[in-house]
Enzyme design. Structure first.
Site, PDB file in Angstrom:
ATOM      1  N   SER A 108       0.840  -1.192   0.000  1.00 50.67           N
ATOM      2  CA  SER A 108       0.000   0.000   0.000  1.00 50.67           C
ATOM      3  C   SER A 108       0.880   1.249   0.000  1.00 50.67           C
ATOM      4  O   SER A 108       2.000   1.232   0.529  1.00 50.67           O
ATOM      5  CB  SER A 108      -0.892   0.004   1.251  1.00 50.67           C
ATOM      6  OG  SER A 108      -1.453   1.276   1.468  1.00 50.67           O
ATOM      7  N   SER A 109       0.360   2.329  -0.547  1.00 52.35           N
ATOM      8  CA  SER A 109       1.103   3.596  -0.562  1.00 52.35           C
ATOM      9  C   SER A 109       1.280   4.177   0.836  1.00 52.35           C
ATOM     10  O   SER A 109       2.107   5.071   1.041  1.00 52.35           O
ATOM     11  CB  SER A 109       0.387   4.618  -1.445  1.00 52.35           C
ATOM     12  OG  SER A 109      -0.911   4.882  -0.956  1.00 52.35           O
ATOM     13  N   CYS A 110       0.544   3.661   1.830  1.00 51.23           N
ATOM     14  CA  CYS A 110       0.667   4.191   3.187  1.00 51.23           C
ATOM     15  C   CYS A 110       1.975   3.787   3.858  1.00 51.23           C
ATOM     16  O   CYS A 110       2.274   4.226   4.970  1.00 51.23           O
ATOM     17  CB  CYS A 110      -0.516   3.761   4.051  1.00 51.23           C
ATOM     18  SG  CYS A 110      -0.473   2.029   4.519  1.00 51.23           S
ATOM     19  N   TYR A 137      -1.205  -0.567  10.096  1.00 49.84           N
ATOM     20  CA  TYR A 137      -1.367  -1.195   8.779  1.00 49.84           C
ATOM     21  C   TYR A 137      -0.113  -1.003   7.940  1.00 49.84           C
ATOM     22  O   TYR A 137       0.374  -1.931   7.286  1.00 49.84           O
ATOM     23  CB  TYR A 137      -2.590  -0.596   8.079  1.00 49.84           C
ATOM     24  CG  TYR A 137      -2.845  -1.126   6.693  1.00 49.84           C
ATOM     25  CD1 TYR A 137      -3.364  -2.406   6.502  1.00 49.84           C
ATOM     26  CD2 TYR A 137      -2.593  -0.347   5.570  1.00 49.84           C
ATOM     27  CE1 TYR A 137      -3.604  -2.898   5.230  1.00 49.84           C
ATOM     28  CE2 TYR A 137      -2.836  -0.826   4.289  1.00 49.84           C
ATOM     29  CZ  TYR A 137      -3.350  -2.101   4.120  1.00 49.84           C
ATOM     30  OH  TYR A 137      -3.594  -2.585   2.853  1.00 49.84           O
ATOM     31  N   LYS A 141       2.552  -3.790   6.266  1.00 54.37           N
ATOM     32  CA  LYS A 141       2.885  -3.867   4.842  1.00 54.37           C
ATOM     33  C   LYS A 141       4.391  -3.714   4.603  1.00 54.37           C
ATOM     34  O   LYS A 141       4.954  -4.351   3.708  1.00 54.37           O
ATOM     35  CB  LYS A 141       2.101  -2.812   4.066  1.00 54.37           C
ATOM     36  CG  LYS A 141       0.608  -3.123   3.960  1.00 54.37           C
ATOM     37  CD  LYS A 141       0.385  -4.425   3.235  1.00 54.37           C
ATOM     38  CE  LYS A 141      -1.085  -4.766   3.064  1.00 54.37           C
ATOM     39  NZ  LYS A 141      -1.274  -6.061   2.355  1.00 54.37           N
ATOM     40  N   HIS A 180     -12.944   2.955   2.174  1.00 52.63           N
ATOM     41  CA  HIS A 180     -12.087   4.019   1.667  1.00 52.63           C
ATOM     42  C   HIS A 180     -12.940   5.145   1.079  1.00 52.63           C
ATOM     43  O   HIS A 180     -14.148   5.020   0.915  1.00 52.63           O
ATOM     44  CB  HIS A 180     -11.117   3.465   0.623  1.00 52.63           C
ATOM     45  CG  HIS A 180     -10.076   2.571   1.197  1.00 52.63           C
ATOM     46  ND1 HIS A 180     -10.042   1.217   0.982  1.00 52.63           N
ATOM     47  CD2 HIS A 180      -9.021   2.837   2.018  1.00 52.63           C
ATOM     48  CE1 HIS A 180      -9.014   0.689   1.626  1.00 52.63           C
ATOM     49  NE2 HIS A 180      -8.382   1.640   2.268  1.00 52.63           N
TER      50      HIS A 180
END
Length: 317
Positions: A108-110, A137, A141, A180
């Site tokens: 994920s981009s997070c 989260y 990842k 989201h």
């Protein structure tokens, strides 16, 4: 190029189902292996190992994850870090023990720091503090990326990681609080129209900018990256920085996004912003230069993707 026998972990979710449909539509697998979450708990180490041993796929897409928006991440941080770490660790280690050499792990981009320079390059990983609202989260990842890298370094595996930007599209979770931003807004505006409301309130100021990628484009990118030769993938990454960003290359403010979704859902009322609610990171646009240089580009515009997503919502709500 055919992928052989393929296991898609998380085939029931938005991403996994899109990968499954893309592979089926293009006849890219000799055989497909799937299992519902009600039948196989990927957080259970022994059950995961036994399932992979029984089916022995040639490659694995890890799309299984516990996911959600700001509200869900804030409310269930323990579940987000525990379940995601367990899922990816069990699948990756089982694959290694069973001598399965090819994995594509979806992150994920997070994973990137809150204050990353824009657009965010892969090299920004671990360069600063994460956004607090989804830190558990994000850490899970990041652990997934490092698991893949560690097995590659120690055992010469071919375990790859891709980091998609914010995704949307058919099969999404349209819960108004726990999903989201795009599916949440689609649901909120749709029911506002249905109930004859003259205004809709959105969390935050509407100022933050986000990048979005249509999930069917991501599915194509996943297969594209899985099919690259090992040498090509290694030449374009680093053994300690092996992940590749997958994005659209464009961002939009939440305010502009809300206006687009209001148009798609035919909402004519007023849009209000609740500034007492968190905005999250003010801007998050990833650099997809590495992927573009490898020859892949997205095909679906945001306007077209929103139209397709709303049709899916109407059909399946």
């Amino acid at each position: 190029m055919k992928l052989g026998k393929v296991y898609i972990a998380g085939h029931g979710g938005m991403v996994g189902s899109s990968i499954l449909k893309y592979i089926e539509k293009n006849n890219l697998a000799e055989n497909l292996v799937v299992s519902k979450s009600s039948e196989l708990d990927l957080t259970n180490q022994l059950d995961t190992y036994d399932f992979i041993k029984k089916n022995r796929p040639d490659c694995i897409f890890i799309a299984a994850a516990k996911v959600g928006g700001i509200h869900a991440n804030n409310t269930y941080p323990a579940e987000f870090i525990y379940k995601n770490i367990m899922i990816q660790a069990n699948v990756i280690n089982s694959a290694h023990l069973l001598d399965i050499n090819k994995i594509l792990f979806l992150g994920s981009s997070c994973i990137y720091p809150k204050e990353s320079p824009q657009p965010i390059d892969e090299s920004e990983l671990l360069s600063g503090k994460l956004e607090l609202t989804n830190e558990p989260y994000a850490i899970a990842k990041i652990a997934g990326i490092k698991l893949c890298e560690s097995y590659n370094r120690q055992y010469n595996r071919d375990y790859r990681s891709i980091m998609p930007t914010n995704l949307y599209g058919p099969g999404d979770n349209y819960h108004q609080k726990n999903s989201h931003v795009i599916p949440a807004l689609i649901s909120r505006f749709h029911y506002a129209v249905k109930e004859g409301l003259d205004e809709v309130t959105i969390w935050g100021s509407g100022v933050p900018r986000r990048e979005f990628l249509f999930v069917e484009d991501l599915a194509e990118a996943c297969v594209y990256l899985m099919n690259l030769s090992k040498n090509t993938y290694k030449k374009n990454t680093d053994e300690m920085l092996s992940h590749i960003n997958v994005g659209s290359g464009n961002d939009i403010s939440i305010k502009e996004l809300a206006q687009k979704i209001a148009k798609v859902t035919a909402f004519k009322g007023k849009i209000k912003y609740d500034t007492s609610k968190p905005d999250g990171t003010l801007r998050k646009l990833m650099s997809s230069d590495k992927l573009n240089k490898l020859g892949w580009f997205p095909k679906t515009s945001l306007d077209k993707g929103l139209e397709k997503t709303y049709k899916d919502f109407i059909t399946n709500k």
